[in-house]
Design a protein around this motif. Structure first.
Motif, PDB file in Angstrom:
ATOM      1  N   ARG A   1       0.830  -1.212   0.000  1.00 21.94           N
ATOM      2  CA  ARG A   1       0.000   0.000   0.000  1.00 21.94           C
ATOM      3  C   ARG A   1       0.864   1.262   0.000  1.00 21.94           C
ATOM      4  NH1 ARG A   1      -2.995  -3.223  -1.374  1.00 21.94           N
ATOM      5  NH2 ARG A   1      -5.096  -3.738  -0.656  1.00 21.94           N
ATOM      6  N   LEU A   2       1.947   1.257   0.749  1.00 22.57           N
ATOM      7  CA  LEU A   2       2.841   2.414   0.773  1.00 22.57           C
ATOM      8  C   LEU A   2       3.431   2.678  -0.609  1.00 22.57           C
ATOM      9  CD1 LEU A   2       4.748   1.806   4.145  1.00 22.57           C
ATOM     10  CD2 LEU A   2       3.043   3.587   3.660  1.00 22.57           C
ATOM     11  N   ILE A   3       3.797   1.613  -1.306  1.00 20.80           N
ATOM     12  CA  ILE A   3       4.350   1.753  -2.651  1.00 20.80           C
ATOM     13  C   ILE A   3       3.297   2.323  -3.594  1.00 20.80           C
ATOM     14  CG2 ILE A   3       5.191   0.482  -4.666  1.00 20.80           C
ATOM     15  CD1 ILE A   3       7.260   0.910  -2.467  1.00 20.80           C
ATOM     16  N   MET A   4       2.052   1.871  -3.463  1.00 18.65           N
ATOM     17  CA  MET A   4       1.002   2.368  -4.355  1.00 18.65           C
ATOM     18  C   MET A   4       0.681   3.840  -4.089  1.00 18.65           C
ATOM     19  SD  MET A   4      -1.673  -0.650  -5.297  1.00 18.65           S
ATOM     20  CE  MET A   4      -2.076  -1.264  -3.659  1.00 18.65           C
ATOM     21  N   VAL A   5       0.746   4.259  -2.829  1.00 23.85           N
ATOM     22  CA  VAL A   5       0.550   5.677  -2.510  1.00 23.85           C
ATOM     23  C   VAL A   5       1.658   6.516  -3.149  1.00 23.85           C
ATOM     24  CG1 VAL A   5       0.575   7.394  -0.666  1.00 23.85           C
ATOM     25  CG2 VAL A   5      -0.729   5.278  -0.376  1.00 23.85           C
ATOM     26  N   LEU A   6       2.902   6.057  -3.002  1.00 22.29           N
ATOM     27  CA  LEU A   6       4.026   6.756  -3.614  1.00 22.29           C
ATOM     28  C   LEU A   6       3.862   6.814  -5.127  1.00 22.29           C
ATOM     29  CD1 LEU A   6       6.890   7.982  -3.548  1.00 22.29           C
ATOM     30  CD2 LEU A   6       7.785   5.639  -3.588  1.00 22.29           C
ATOM     31  N   LEU A   7       3.464   5.703  -5.716  1.00 13.67           N
ATOM     32  CA  LEU A   7       3.295   5.640  -7.166  1.00 13.67           C
ATOM     33  C   LEU A   7       2.195   6.587  -7.634  1.00 13.67           C
ATOM     34  CD1 LEU A   7       3.911   4.384  -9.876  1.00 13.67           C
ATOM     35  CD2 LEU A   7       2.422   2.474  -9.284  1.00 13.67           C
ATOM     36  N   PHE A   8       1.107   6.675  -6.854  1.00 14.67           N
ATOM     37  CA  PHE A   8       0.006   7.575  -7.221  1.00 14.67           C
ATOM     38  C   PHE A   8       0.480   9.025  -7.240  1.00 14.67           C
ATOM     39  CE2 PHE A   8      -3.452  10.424  -6.064  1.00 14.67           C
ATOM     40  CZ  PHE A   8      -4.407  10.104  -7.029  1.00 14.67           C
ATOM     41  N   VAL A   9       1.219   9.426  -6.228  1.00 14.95           N
ATOM     42  CA  VAL A   9       1.720  10.805  -6.155  1.00 14.95           C
ATOM     43  C   VAL A   9       2.638  11.106  -7.335  1.00 14.95           C
ATOM     44  CG1 VAL A   9       3.145  12.410  -4.820  1.00 14.95           C
ATOM     45  CG2 VAL A   9       1.498  10.922  -3.645  1.00 14.95           C
ATOM     46  N   ILE A  10       3.539  10.177  -7.641  1.00 11.81           N
ATOM     47  CA  ILE A  10       4.472  10.371  -8.759  1.00 11.81           C
ATOM     48  C   ILE A  10       3.731  10.439 -10.084  1.00 11.81           C
ATOM     49  CG2 ILE A  10       6.361   9.306 -10.049  1.00 11.81           C
ATOM     50  CD1 ILE A  10       7.365   8.162  -7.406  1.00 11.81           C
ATOM     51  N   ALA A  11       2.781   9.519 -10.293  1.00 10.66           N
ATOM     52  CA  ALA A  11       2.036   9.462 -11.546  1.00 10.66           C
ATOM     53  C   ALA A  11       1.203  10.732 -11.746  1.00 10.66           C
ATOM     54  CB  ALA A  11       1.119   8.242 -11.556  1.00 10.66           C
ATOM     55  N   ALA A  12       0.546  11.192 -10.683  1.00  9.38           N
ATOM     56  CA  ALA A  12      -0.238  12.419 -10.779  1.00  9.38           C
ATOM     57  C   ALA A  12       0.639  13.607 -11.116  1.00  9.38           C
ATOM     58  CB  ALA A  12      -0.983  12.665  -9.459  1.00  9.38           C
ATOM     59  N   GLY A  13       1.813  13.685 -10.487  1.00  6.50           N
ATOM     60  CA  GLY A  13       2.747  14.773 -10.788  1.00  6.50           C
ATOM     61  C   GLY A  13       3.249  14.725 -12.220  1.00  6.50           C
ATOM     62  N   LEU A  14       3.466  13.531 -12.722  1.00  4.96           N
ATOM     63  CA  LEU A  14       3.960  13.363 -14.092  1.00  4.96           C
ATOM     64  C   LEU A  14       2.914  13.833 -15.100  1.00  4.96           C
ATOM     65  CD1 LEU A  14       6.453  12.216 -15.548  1.00  4.96           C
ATOM     66  CD2 LEU A  14       5.309  10.004 -15.589  1.00  4.96           C
ATOM     67  N   ILE A  15       1.659  13.447 -14.886  1.00  5.92           N
ATOM     68  CA  ILE A  15       0.579  13.857 -15.791  1.00  5.92           C
ATOM     69  C   ILE A  15       0.363  15.355 -15.721  1.00  5.92           C
ATOM     70  CG2 ILE A  15      -1.883  13.650 -16.255  1.00  5.92           C
ATOM     71  CD1 ILE A  15      -1.694  10.745 -15.242  1.00  5.92           C
ATOM     72  N   TYR A  16       0.375  15.908 -14.515  1.00  5.02           N
ATOM     73  CA  TYR A  16       0.184  17.363 -14.330  1.00  5.02           C
ATOM     74  C   TYR A  16       1.278  18.143 -15.054  1.00  5.02           C
ATOM     75  CZ  TYR A  16      -0.101  21.897 -11.988  1.00  5.02           C
ATOM     76  OH  TYR A  16      -0.205  23.234 -11.734  1.00  5.02           O
ATOM     77  N   LYS A  17       2.504  17.689 -14.937  1.00  6.51           N
ATOM     78  CA  LYS A  17       3.612  18.376 -15.598  1.00  6.51           C
ATOM     79  C   LYS A  17       3.465  18.336 -17.107  1.00  6.51           C
ATOM     80  CE  LYS A  17       8.646  18.391 -16.023  1.00  6.51           C
ATOM     81  NZ  LYS A  17       9.910  17.700 -15.684  1.00  6.51           N
ATOM     82  N   ALA A  18       3.052  17.191 -17.646  1.00  3.74           N
ATOM     83  CA  ALA A  18       2.921  17.039 -19.088  1.00  3.74           C
ATOM     84  C   ALA A  18       1.790  17.904 -19.649  1.00  3.74           C
ATOM     85  CB  ALA A  18       2.671  15.580 -19.444  1.00  3.74           C
ATOM     86  N   LEU A  19       0.719  18.064 -18.851  1.00  2.00           N
ATOM     87  CA  LEU A  19      -0.417  18.870 -19.310  1.00  2.00           C
ATOM     88  C   LEU A  19      -0.187  20.369 -19.119  1.00  2.00           C
ATOM     89  CD1 LEU A  19      -3.358  16.678 -17.937  1.00  2.00           C
ATOM     90  CD2 LEU A  19      -2.526  16.815 -20.283  1.00  2.00           C
TER      91      LEU A  19
END
Length: 244
Positions: free
Chosen positions: A226-244
């Motif tokens: 679960r900790l890994i998935m939380v970290l992954l969610f934060v990273i993925a959201a930041g990546l999409i936000y930056k690209a948009l």
């Protein structure tokens, strides 16, 4: 060069901890994190050599747990073909599209794990679809650096014993990396500087693996996951936000 090296070392250390704990998942951490700072082509190219060496090591380490040869050959051949196709896509697609793809793949992986934690797949069915699964995983790994929505979901669904899971997924990633390494060089995605960083990144990755193996004995696997998935969610959201 110094900033690239520091960020890569941190990313690979975290990836090594994850790999040591569950036997896989390194690209799920490393690729999105590096992509935020340097773009997907950089992340994928720097990841190739550490992926190759660490997975070959795990194939050897868990060789006694490898399943039937036919299943492995189809998986490896499919993954290699897919990695070749994906590498060509990586060299030609716009960086923003690649970044969004990485972020979305990470979110798809999280969503599926949460929605279908007990999803299973019969091994007889797996034998029939293993080649196309390998191709699709290779395309995702080659073009976006993350094949987990296909590769890890497929293997987790087989309900494999931990040693067998690690052995099979290490064969899969080894096959993809063997194709990616010369292909990315020939396409100009992997250059001399990135290759040197890739060599250096092997150190924190291999140092992090025994740490992960130690942590998993004291941290419940479900909590670690679960900790890994939380970290992954934060990273993925930041990546999409930056690209948009």
């Amino acid at each position: 060069m110094v900033e690239s090296l520091v960020v890569a070392m941190i990313a690979f250390a975290l990836g090594g901890v994850l790999k040591g704990a569950i036997g896989a998942g390194t690209p799920v951490v490393v690729i999105p994190l590096l992509s935020i700072y340097f773009g997907v082509p950089y992340a994928v190219s720097v990841f190739v050599l550490p992926a190759l060496l660490s997975n070959i090591w795990q194939v050897w380490q868990y060789r006694a747990a490898l399943p039937e040869r036919g299943f492995l050959i189809q998986l490896a051949v499919g993954a290699g073909i897919g990695a070749l196709i994906g590498s060509v896509l990586l060299a030609n697609l716009p960086s923003d599209i690649l970044s969004i793809t990485v972020g979305l793949l990470a979110l798809v992986y999280i969503g599926f794990r949460l929605a279908k934690p007990d999803w299973g797949l019969d091994f007889a069915v797996a034998r029939r679809i293993v080649l196309p699964v390998g191709v699709l995983a290779g395309i995702l790994q080659g073009s976006a650096g993350i094949s987990a929505p296909v590769s890890m979901t497929f293997l987790h669904a087989l309900r494999l014993e931990r040693r067998q899971f690690i052995a099979i997924i290490s064969v899969l990633f080894s096959a993809m990396a063997i194709v990616q390494l010369p292909t990315l060089f020939s396409l100009g995605v992997l250059d001399g500087q990135r290759f040197l960083i890739s060599i250096a990144a092997c150190v924190p990755l291999f140092l992090g693996m025994p740490v992960g193996g130690w942590l998993v004995r004291y941290v419940p696997p479900q909590l670690f996951d679960r900790l890994i998935m939380v970290l992954l969610f934060v990273i993925a959201a930041g990546l999409i936000y930056k690209a948009l």
